[in-house]
Design a protein around this motif. Structure first.
Motif, PDB file in Angstrom:
ATOM      1  N   ARG A 130      -7.166 -22.186 -30.238  1.00 11.25           N
ATOM      2  CA  ARG A 130      -8.526 -22.375 -30.733  1.00 11.25           C
ATOM      3  C   ARG A 130      -8.604 -21.881 -32.175  1.00 11.25           C
ATOM      4  NH1 ARG A 130      -8.403 -20.184 -25.996  1.00 11.25           N
ATOM      5  NH2 ARG A 130      -8.893 -18.114 -26.787  1.00 11.25           N
ATOM      6  N   TYR A 131      -9.120 -22.747 -33.033  1.00 17.95           N
ATOM      7  CA  TYR A 131      -9.201 -22.432 -34.459  1.00 17.95           C
ATOM      8  C   TYR A 131     -10.660 -22.500 -34.901  1.00 17.95           C
ATOM      9  CZ  TYR A 131      -4.186 -23.327 -34.259  1.00 17.95           C
ATOM     10  OH  TYR A 131      -2.857 -23.294 -33.921  1.00 17.95           O
ATOM     11  N   THR A 132     -11.110 -21.457 -35.570  1.00 22.83           N
ATOM     12  CA  THR A 132     -12.459 -21.459 -36.131  1.00 22.83           C
ATOM     13  C   THR A 132     -12.412 -22.157 -37.481  1.00 22.83           C
ATOM     14  OG1 THR A 132     -13.042 -19.399 -34.991  1.00 22.83           O
ATOM     15  CG2 THR A 132     -14.400 -20.026 -36.876  1.00 22.83           C
ATOM     16  N   LEU A 133     -12.984 -23.353 -37.542  1.00 28.32           N
ATOM     17  CA  LEU A 133     -12.951 -24.144 -38.768  1.00 28.32           C
ATOM     18  C   LEU A 133     -13.940 -23.624 -39.790  1.00 28.32           C
ATOM     19  CD1 LEU A 133     -12.766 -27.717 -37.177  1.00 28.32           C
ATOM     20  CD2 LEU A 133     -10.880 -26.211 -37.845  1.00 28.32           C
ATOM     21  N   SER A 134     -15.052 -23.093 -39.324  1.00 29.17           N
ATOM     22  CA  SER A 134     -16.058 -22.540 -40.234  1.00 29.17           C
ATOM     23  C   SER A 134     -16.978 -21.613 -39.449  1.00 29.17           C
ATOM     24  CB  SER A 134     -16.889 -23.652 -40.897  1.00 29.17           C
ATOM     25  OG  SER A 134     -17.622 -24.377 -39.924  1.00 29.17           O
ATOM     26  N   SER A 135     -17.663 -20.758 -40.181  1.00 28.39           N
ATOM     27  CA  SER A 135     -18.659 -19.879 -39.561  1.00 28.39           C
ATOM     28  C   SER A 135     -19.856 -19.769 -40.491  1.00 28.39           C
ATOM     29  CB  SER A 135     -18.078 -18.498 -39.259  1.00 28.39           C
ATOM     30  OG  SER A 135     -17.665 -17.852 -40.446  1.00 28.39           O
ATOM     31  N   THR A 136     -21.017 -19.647 -39.897  1.00 24.05           N
ATOM     32  CA  THR A 136     -22.266 -19.537 -40.660  1.00 24.05           C
ATOM     33  C   THR A 136     -22.964 -18.242 -40.252  1.00 24.05           C
ATOM     34  OG1 THR A 136     -22.494 -21.945 -40.600  1.00 24.05           O
ATOM     35  CG2 THR A 136     -24.436 -20.674 -41.271  1.00 24.05           C
ATOM     36  N   PRO A 137     -22.981 -17.258 -41.144  1.00 25.67           N
ATOM     37  CA  PRO A 137     -23.589 -15.975 -40.778  1.00 25.67           C
ATOM     38  C   PRO A 137     -25.109 -16.074 -40.692  1.00 25.67           C
ATOM     39  CG  PRO A 137     -22.929 -15.952 -43.076  1.00 25.67           C
ATOM     40  CD  PRO A 137     -22.431 -17.248 -42.511  1.00 25.67           C
ATOM     41  N   TRP A 138     -25.693 -15.181 -39.921  1.00 22.95           N
ATOM     42  CA  TRP A 138     -27.142 -15.122 -39.824  1.00 22.95           C
ATOM     43  C   TRP A 138     -27.680 -14.119 -40.835  1.00 22.95           C
ATOM     44  CZ3 TRP A 138     -28.872 -10.233 -38.654  1.00 22.95           C
ATOM     45  CH2 TRP A 138     -27.978  -9.381 -38.011  1.00 22.95           C
ATOM     46  N   THR A 139     -28.948 -14.273 -41.145  1.00 20.27           N
ATOM     47  CA  THR A 139     -29.636 -13.326 -42.018  1.00 20.27           C
ATOM     48  C   THR A 139     -30.884 -12.816 -41.300  1.00 20.27           C
ATOM     49  OG1 THR A 139     -30.927 -15.092 -43.074  1.00 20.27           O
ATOM     50  CG2 THR A 139     -28.827 -14.493 -44.099  1.00 20.27           C
ATOM     51  N   THR A 140     -31.492 -11.803 -41.858  1.00 17.46           N
ATOM     52  CA  THR A 140     -32.725 -11.258 -41.293  1.00 17.46           C
ATOM     53  C   THR A 140     -33.929 -11.805 -42.049  1.00 17.46           C
ATOM     54  OG1 THR A 140     -31.612  -9.224 -40.599  1.00 17.46           O
ATOM     55  CG2 THR A 140     -34.014  -9.161 -40.758  1.00 17.46           C
ATOM     56  N   VAL A 141     -34.853 -12.359 -41.295  1.00 21.93           N
ATOM     57  CA  VAL A 141     -36.094 -12.900 -41.859  1.00 21.93           C
ATOM     58  C   VAL A 141     -37.254 -12.030 -41.391  1.00 21.93           C
ATOM     59  CG1 VAL A 141     -37.619 -14.906 -41.952  1.00 21.93           C
ATOM     60  CG2 VAL A 141     -35.138 -15.238 -41.851  1.00 21.93           C
ATOM     61  N   TYR A 142     -38.097 -11.623 -42.323  1.00 22.74           N
ATOM     62  CA  TYR A 142     -39.256 -10.788 -42.002  1.00 22.74           C
ATOM     63  C   TYR A 142     -40.525 -11.628 -42.069  1.00 22.74           C
ATOM     64  CZ  TYR A 142     -36.029  -6.914 -42.677  1.00 22.74           C
ATOM     65  OH  TYR A 142     -34.959  -6.051 -42.583  1.00 22.74           O
ATOM     66  N   GLU A 143     -41.375 -11.441 -41.074  1.00 24.28           N
ATOM     67  CA  GLU A 143     -42.608 -12.229 -41.008  1.00 24.28           C
ATOM     68  C   GLU A 143     -43.772 -11.314 -40.658  1.00 24.28           C
ATOM     69  OE1 GLU A 143     -44.037 -15.338 -37.735  1.00 24.28           O
ATOM     70  OE2 GLU A 143     -42.449 -16.167 -39.018  1.00 24.28           O
ATOM     71  N   PRO A 144     -44.831 -11.332 -41.478  1.00 20.94           N
ATOM     72  CA  PRO A 144     -45.989 -10.486 -41.152  1.00 20.94           C
ATOM     73  C   PRO A 144     -46.682 -10.940 -39.874  1.00 20.94           C
ATOM     74  CG  PRO A 144     -46.325 -11.713 -43.219  1.00 20.94           C
ATOM     75  CD  PRO A 144     -44.998 -12.105 -42.687  1.00 20.94           C
ATOM     76  N   ASP A 145     -47.159  -9.966 -39.093  1.00 22.79           N
ATOM     77  CA  ASP A 145     -47.829 -10.269 -37.834  1.00 22.79           C
ATOM     78  C   ASP A 145     -48.933  -9.249 -37.618  1.00 22.79           C
ATOM     79  OD1 ASP A 145     -48.566 -10.499 -35.063  1.00 22.79           O
ATOM     80  OD2 ASP A 145     -46.677 -11.557 -34.702  1.00 22.79           O
ATOM     81  N   GLU A 146     -50.158  -9.739 -37.619  1.00 22.38           N
ATOM     82  CA  GLU A 146     -51.318  -8.849 -37.515  1.00 22.38           C
ATOM     83  C   GLU A 146     -51.440  -8.228 -36.132  1.00 22.38           C
ATOM     84  OE1 GLU A 146     -53.434  -7.958 -39.917  1.00 22.38           O
ATOM     85  OE2 GLU A 146     -52.342  -9.132 -41.417  1.00 22.38           O
ATOM     86  N   THR A 147     -50.739  -8.796 -35.142  1.00 22.76           N
ATOM     87  CA  THR A 147     -50.857  -8.270 -33.775  1.00 22.76           C
ATOM     88  C   THR A 147     -49.930  -7.075 -33.530  1.00 22.76           C
ATOM     89  OG1 THR A 147     -49.164  -9.739 -32.848  1.00 22.76           O
ATOM     90  CG2 THR A 147     -51.418 -10.588 -32.969  1.00 22.76           C
ATOM     91  N   ILE A 148     -49.015  -6.819 -34.454  1.00 26.89           N
ATOM     92  CA  ILE A 148     -48.076  -5.700 -34.310  1.00 26.89           C
ATOM     93  C   ILE A 148     -48.757  -4.415 -34.773  1.00 26.89           C
ATOM     94  CG2 ILE A 148     -45.807  -4.809 -34.981  1.00 26.89           C
ATOM     95  CD1 ILE A 148     -45.715  -7.285 -33.249  1.00 26.89           C
ATOM     96  N   GLU A 149     -48.443  -3.323 -34.125  1.00 24.06           N
ATOM     97  CA  GLU A 149     -49.027  -2.032 -34.490  1.00 24.06           C
ATOM     98  C   GLU A 149     -48.748  -1.719 -35.952  1.00 24.06           C
ATOM     99  OE1 GLU A 149     -48.595   2.699 -33.243  1.00 24.06           O
ATOM    100  OE2 GLU A 149     -47.696   1.134 -31.994  1.00 24.06           O
ATOM    101  N   ARG A 150     -49.713  -1.147 -36.597  1.00 24.40           N
ATOM    102  CA  ARG A 150     -49.591  -0.834 -38.018  1.00 24.40           C
ATOM    103  C   ARG A 150     -48.376   0.044 -38.298  1.00 24.40           C
ATOM    104  NH1 ARG A 150     -53.763  -1.824 -41.471  1.00 24.40           N
ATOM    105  NH2 ARG A 150     -55.664  -2.698 -40.534  1.00 24.40           N
ATOM    106  N   GLY A 151     -47.656  -0.311 -39.345  1.00 26.00           N
ATOM    107  CA  GLY A 151     -46.515   0.500 -39.755  1.00 26.00           C
ATOM    108  C   GLY A 151     -45.276   0.340 -38.890  1.00 26.00           C
ATOM    109  N   THR A 152     -45.273  -0.661 -38.009  1.00 26.24           N
ATOM    110  CA  THR A 152     -44.116  -0.856 -37.126  1.00 26.24           C
ATOM    111  C   THR A 152     -43.553  -2.259 -37.294  1.00 26.24           C
ATOM    112  OG1 THR A 152     -45.425  -1.660 -35.243  1.00 26.24           O
ATOM    113  CG2 THR A 152     -45.103   0.726 -35.433  1.00 26.24           C
TER     114      THR A 152
END
Length: 204
Positions: A130-152
């Motif tokens: 088995r040969y890995t021909l290519s790989s695509t790394p993931w990144t972190t995306v941040y999204e504001p959400d008013e339903t999340i507790e403040r400061g978390t």
């Protein structure tokens, strides 16, 4: 029991993996998302069957890889299904019957065993590359959400690295001589970014 020339269909064997047929809810993939679904996890069995079929040097009739790398089996050796449109199938292209034995031990975190029994008078065996021909790394995306507790923050989507994997099936005779080397499959696994929800800032 799979007779010579007979095609095994995973979906025909297990039927509709729904709650009305006794299947429980677990996680699965749908439209790129990880969601609860009836029969989530049945692909662990189809992947194990595919693994056995490859190493038993059987003819693969229909197989598709998962949307994402699974983690429980090597990339390029998994097989996903989705009822009723996407099946896993293989043909008994030997001259002898094949018996499939599959069982589980323990609870949901237990052990699955799949075994193929048949006749192999010529002593042919298979190794894969088995040969890995290519790989695509993931990144972190941040999204504001008013339903999340403040400061978390809250991780809403877990990430996957994407891969493109080429698998070869190499067949050897009983003396270890290479008979054939064929491309078994090319498997494309998508990448998925890590999504973090961010609550409003703390009030001063």
């Amino acid at each position: 029991m799979i007779q010579p020339g007979e095609v095994f269909s995973y979906i025909d064997t297990i039927g509709d993996p729904s709650a009305r047929n006794g299947y429980k809810t677990s996680t699965g993939y749908q439209n790129g998302q990880t969601v609860p679904m009836d029969g989530g996890g049945v692909c662990q069995v189809s992947s194990s069957l595919y693994y056995c079929a490859v190493y038993s040097n059987l003819e693969i009739v229909k197989r598709a890889c998962h949307a994402f790398s699974t983690g429980y089996i090597a990339n390029g050796l998994d097989a996903t299904i989705f009822y009723p449109s996407l099946d896993f199938k293989f043909r008994n292209n030997t001259g002898f019957p094949i018996k499939i034995v599959a069982y589980t031990e323990g609870n949901a975190w237990g052990k699955l065993t799949v075994q193929f029994y048949g006749s192999n008078p010529e002593g042919i065996y298979v190794k894969t590359e088995r040969y890995t021909l290519s790989s695509t790394p993931w990144t972190t995306v941040y999204e504001p959400d008013e339903t999340i507790e403040r400061g978390t923050t809250k991780v809403d989507v877990t990430p996957y690295t994407g891969y493109r994997v080429k698998t070869y099936r190499n067949s050897f005779d009983g003396s270890g001589n290479l008979i054939s080397s064929d491309v078994e499959a090319i498997s494309d696994y998508k990448h998925r970014d890590r999504l973090v929800l961010v609550g409003p800032p703390k009030e001063e």
